[in-house]
Design a protein around this motif. Structure first.
Motif, PDB file in Angstrom:
ATOM      1  N   GLY A 104       0.780  -1.229   0.000  1.00 19.82           N
ATOM      2  CA  GLY A 104       0.000   0.000   0.000  1.00 19.82           C
ATOM      3  C   GLY A 104       0.810   1.276   0.000  1.00 19.82           C
ATOM      4  O   GLY A 104       0.241   2.366  -0.096  1.00 19.82           O
ATOM      5  N   GLY A 105       2.125   1.178   0.146  1.00 17.35           N
ATOM      6  CA  GLY A 105       2.978   2.347   0.057  1.00 17.35           C
ATOM      7  C   GLY A 105       3.164   3.123   1.337  1.00 17.35           C
ATOM      8  O   GLY A 105       3.897   4.116   1.358  1.00 17.35           O
ATOM      9  N   GLY A 106       2.518   2.712   2.418  1.00 20.82           N
ATOM     10  CA  GLY A 106       2.649   3.411   3.688  1.00 20.82           C
ATOM     11  C   GLY A 106       3.663   2.743   4.591  1.00 20.82           C
ATOM     12  O   GLY A 106       4.377   1.807   4.199  1.00 20.82           O
ATOM     13  N   SER A 107       3.726   3.217   5.836  1.00 21.23           N
ATOM     14  CA  SER A 107       4.662   2.636   6.804  1.00 21.23           C
ATOM     15  C   SER A 107       3.932   1.909   7.928  1.00 21.23           C
ATOM     16  O   SER A 107       4.526   1.606   8.964  1.00 21.23           O
ATOM     17  CB  SER A 107       5.575   3.724   7.377  1.00 21.23           C
ATOM     18  OG  SER A 107       4.815   4.734   8.019  1.00 21.23           O
ATOM     19  N   GLN A 108       2.650   1.629   7.734  1.00 24.74           N
ATOM     20  CA  GLN A 108       1.886   0.757   8.627  1.00 24.74           C
ATOM     21  C   GLN A 108       1.090  -0.223   7.771  1.00 24.74           C
ATOM     22  O   GLN A 108       0.648   0.126   6.667  1.00 24.74           O
ATOM     23  CB  GLN A 108       0.921   1.542   9.513  1.00 24.74           C
ATOM     24  CG  GLN A 108       1.581   2.325  10.629  1.00 24.74           C
ATOM     25  CD  GLN A 108       0.558   2.939  11.578  1.00 24.74           C
ATOM     26  OE1 GLN A 108      -0.565   3.270  11.200  1.00 24.74           O
ATOM     27  NE2 GLN A 108       0.943   3.110  12.839  1.00 24.74           N
ATOM     28  N   LEU A 109       0.929  -1.429   8.278  1.00 24.93           N
ATOM     29  CA  LEU A 109       0.180  -2.459   7.552  1.00 24.93           C
ATOM     30  C   LEU A 109      -0.472  -3.407   8.545  1.00 24.93           C
ATOM     31  O   LEU A 109       0.119  -3.746   9.575  1.00 24.93           O
ATOM     32  CB  LEU A 109       1.109  -3.251   6.635  1.00 24.93           C
ATOM     33  CG  LEU A 109       0.461  -4.374   5.819  1.00 24.93           C
ATOM     34  CD1 LEU A 109      -0.434  -3.814   4.718  1.00 24.93           C
ATOM     35  CD2 LEU A 109       1.516  -5.296   5.214  1.00 24.93           C
ATOM     36  N   LEU A 166      -8.038   1.854   4.535  1.00 20.60           N
ATOM     37  CA  LEU A 166      -8.916   1.898   5.711  1.00 20.60           C
ATOM     38  C   LEU A 166      -9.454   3.323   5.835  1.00 20.60           C
ATOM     39  O   LEU A 166      -8.821   4.188   6.447  1.00 20.60           O
ATOM     40  CB  LEU A 166      -8.131   1.493   6.965  1.00 20.60           C
ATOM     41  CG  LEU A 166      -7.565   0.057   6.921  1.00 20.60           C
ATOM     42  CD1 LEU A 166      -6.434  -0.111   7.924  1.00 20.60           C
ATOM     43  CD2 LEU A 166      -8.668  -0.956   7.184  1.00 20.60           C
ATOM     44  N   PRO A 167     -10.617   3.611   5.243  1.00 21.76           N
ATOM     45  CA  PRO A 167     -11.095   5.000   5.136  1.00 21.76           C
ATOM     46  C   PRO A 167     -11.298   5.720   6.463  1.00 21.76           C
ATOM     47  O   PRO A 167     -10.905   6.882   6.604  1.00 21.76           O
ATOM     48  CB  PRO A 167     -12.416   4.857   4.375  1.00 21.76           C
ATOM     49  CG  PRO A 167     -12.285   3.576   3.621  1.00 21.76           C
ATOM     50  CD  PRO A 167     -11.477   2.675   4.505  1.00 21.76           C
ATOM     51  N   TYR A 168     -11.951   5.072   7.439  1.00 19.80           N
ATOM     52  CA  TYR A 168     -12.169   5.740   8.723  1.00 19.80           C
ATOM     53  C   TYR A 168     -12.579   4.723   9.777  1.00 19.80           C
ATOM     54  O   TYR A 168     -12.902   3.569   9.473  1.00 19.80           O
ATOM     55  CB  TYR A 168     -13.213   6.853   8.617  1.00 19.80           C
ATOM     56  CG  TYR A 168     -14.585   6.436   8.130  1.00 19.80           C
ATOM     57  CD1 TYR A 168     -15.593   6.054   9.015  1.00 19.80           C
ATOM     58  CD2 TYR A 168     -14.894   6.442   6.769  1.00 19.80           C
ATOM     59  CE1 TYR A 168     -16.845   5.684   8.573  1.00 19.80           C
ATOM     60  CE2 TYR A 168     -16.136   6.076   6.311  1.00 19.80           C
ATOM     61  CZ  TYR A 168     -17.117   5.698   7.223  1.00 19.80           C
ATOM     62  OH  TYR A 168     -18.358   5.317   6.765  1.00 19.80           O
ATOM     63  N   LEU A 179      -6.745   0.615  17.013  1.00 20.17           N
ATOM     64  CA  LEU A 179      -7.192   1.998  16.849  1.00 20.17           C
ATOM     65  C   LEU A 179      -6.204   2.984  17.459  1.00 20.17           C
ATOM     66  O   LEU A 179      -5.970   4.068  16.908  1.00 20.17           O
ATOM     67  CB  LEU A 179      -8.572   2.188  17.466  1.00 20.17           C
ATOM     68  CG  LEU A 179      -9.742   1.554  16.717  1.00 20.17           C
ATOM     69  CD1 LEU A 179     -11.044   1.729  17.501  1.00 20.17           C
ATOM     70  CD2 LEU A 179      -9.886   2.136  15.321  1.00 20.17           C
ATOM     71  N   ALA A 180      -5.607   2.621  18.588  1.00 24.49           N
ATOM     72  CA  ALA A 180      -4.614   3.496  19.205  1.00 24.49           C
ATOM     73  C   ALA A 180      -3.330   3.561  18.373  1.00 24.49           C
ATOM     74  O   ALA A 180      -2.656   4.592  18.329  1.00 24.49           O
ATOM     75  CB  ALA A 180      -4.297   3.017  20.618  1.00 24.49           C
ATOM     76  N   TRP A 181      -3.008   2.464  17.700  1.00 28.48           N
ATOM     77  CA  TRP A 181      -1.775   2.366  16.895  1.00 28.48           C
ATOM     78  C   TRP A 181      -1.912   3.020  15.530  1.00 28.48           C
ATOM     79  O   TRP A 181      -0.980   3.670  15.039  1.00 28.48           O
ATOM     80  CB  TRP A 181      -1.433   0.889  16.766  1.00 28.48           C
ATOM     81  CG  TRP A 181      -0.522   0.520  15.646  1.00 28.48           C
ATOM     82  CD1 TRP A 181       0.853   0.501  15.661  1.00 28.48           C
ATOM     83  CD2 TRP A 181      -0.898   0.074  14.338  1.00 28.48           C
ATOM     84  NE1 TRP A 181       1.338   0.090  14.451  1.00 28.48           N
ATOM     85  CE2 TRP A 181       0.283  -0.183  13.620  1.00 28.48           C
ATOM     86  CE3 TRP A 181      -2.133  -0.123  13.711  1.00 28.48           C
ATOM     87  CZ2 TRP A 181       0.268  -0.629  12.301  1.00 28.48           C
ATOM     88  CZ3 TRP A 181      -2.157  -0.577  12.399  1.00 28.48           C
ATOM     89  CH2 TRP A 181      -0.967  -0.820  11.712  1.00 28.48           C
ATOM     90  N   ALA A 182      -3.052   2.866  14.888  1.00 26.43           N
ATOM     91  CA  ALA A 182      -3.223   3.291  13.498  1.00 26.43           C
ATOM     92  C   ALA A 182      -3.091   4.802  13.352  1.00 26.43           C
ATOM     93  O   ALA A 182      -3.722   5.575  14.074  1.00 26.43           O
ATOM     94  CB  ALA A 182      -4.573   2.826  12.970  1.00 26.43           C
ATOM     95  N   ASP A 183      -2.286   5.225  12.374  1.00 23.80           N
ATOM     96  CA  ASP A 183      -2.044   6.636  12.122  1.00 23.80           C
ATOM     97  C   ASP A 183      -2.317   6.911  10.646  1.00 23.80           C
ATOM     98  O   ASP A 183      -1.564   6.456   9.777  1.00 23.80           O
ATOM     99  CB  ASP A 183      -0.594   6.975  12.464  1.00 23.80           C
ATOM    100  CG  ASP A 183      -0.244   8.437  12.241  1.00 23.80           C
ATOM    101  OD1 ASP A 183      -1.108   9.194  11.745  1.00 23.80           O
ATOM    102  OD2 ASP A 183       0.899   8.820  12.556  1.00 23.80           O
ATOM    103  N   PRO A 184      -3.388   7.641  10.319  1.00 19.82           N
ATOM    104  CA  PRO A 184      -3.710   7.859   8.909  1.00 19.82           C
ATOM    105  C   PRO A 184      -2.589   8.541   8.136  1.00 19.82           C
ATOM    106  O   PRO A 184      -2.469   8.365   6.924  1.00 19.82           O
ATOM    107  CB  PRO A 184      -4.975   8.726   8.957  1.00 19.82           C
ATOM    108  CG  PRO A 184      -5.014   9.293  10.328  1.00 19.82           C
ATOM    109  CD  PRO A 184      -4.343   8.309  11.216  1.00 19.82           C
TER     110      PRO A 184
END
Length: 236
Positions: A36-41, A101-103, A210-215
């Protein structure tokens, strides 16, 4: 009196031990075609397409490497998993694939004390998720049921008090919905058993995610199976 071993023997022994050591396993994200190109998965992995249970793991990319941040047992659809591009609505299968993950959402307030940096939609008595293929609101959250969305073809979200205490919307069939493919696929808290197509985890794990996820770090979720084939998690 003990005699010290010659230095050459000590060096040789250390080298032999190093050669015999098992290599470190390559983390799952590093074996995937895309993350997905991000730094969280988040990865949700099942043994096979008939499985209703598996493992959810959330990962951080640090210093060019993927590092496990946490994991929990996961549940999948009552009829197992199906390749996302071919899935049909109403089959009680969890779609495989890589999704944004939209919201986040929940009946409960955002989990304390850490909360979440995600946009968090609070479920109200008027909150519905429309799954009516004939509705303009297909596969969307609506506040108040539109006239063209039949209640029998929608989820009144507040009635799912335990599963929807906390959740994340999975972007399956979301950006450009294909009618009949499926709607309302979430990562949410465990209910009584297998899901109708979502991925679920224990409540404490959902709060941790939810606490970990950073948009800002563009997290995605990859859902799939071990091994090869069209549903293999490594092909996404």
């Amino acid at each position: 009196m003990r005699t010290a071993l010659p230095r050459t023997l000590l060096v040789l022994g250390a080298a032999l031990m190093s050669l015999g050591a098992a290599p470190s396993p390559v983390p799952l994200p590093a074996r995937m075609a895309d993350t997905g190109g991000g730094s969280q998965l988040i990865t949700a992995e099942a043994a096979g397409t008939a499985s209703t249970t598996g493992t959810l793991t959330w990962w951080d990319r640090r210093g060019g490497r993927w590092v496990k941040a946490g994991s929990a047992p996961a549940r999948f659809g009552a009829k197992g998993l199906a390749e996302g591009g071919r899935r049909r609505q109403g089959t009680k299968t969890t779609p495989t694939g890589l999704y944004r993950l939209p919201y986040a959402f929940g009946i409960e307030p955002a989990p304390a004390p850490a909360g979440t940096s995600y946009r968090y939609a609070r479920v109200t008595q008027r909150s519905w998720w429309c799954q009516d293929n004939d509705s303009r609101a297909y596969n969307r959250w609506v506040e108040g049921l539109p006239r063209d969305c039949r209640a029998a073809e929608a989820e009144h979200m507040v009635t799912y008090r335990r599963p929807y205490a906390y959740g994340l919307v999975i972007g399956f069939n979301y950006d450009r919905p294909v009618r009949g493919r499926g709607a309302g696929i979430f990562l949410h808290v465990n209910g009584r058993g297998a899901t109708a197509g979502c991925v679920s985890v224990p409540a404490d794990a959902m709060r941790a995610v939810l606490a970990w996820a950073d948009p800002a770090r563009r997290p995605h979720i990859a859902v799939g199976t071990r091994g090869g084939g069209p549903t293999a998690i490594t092909r996404y």
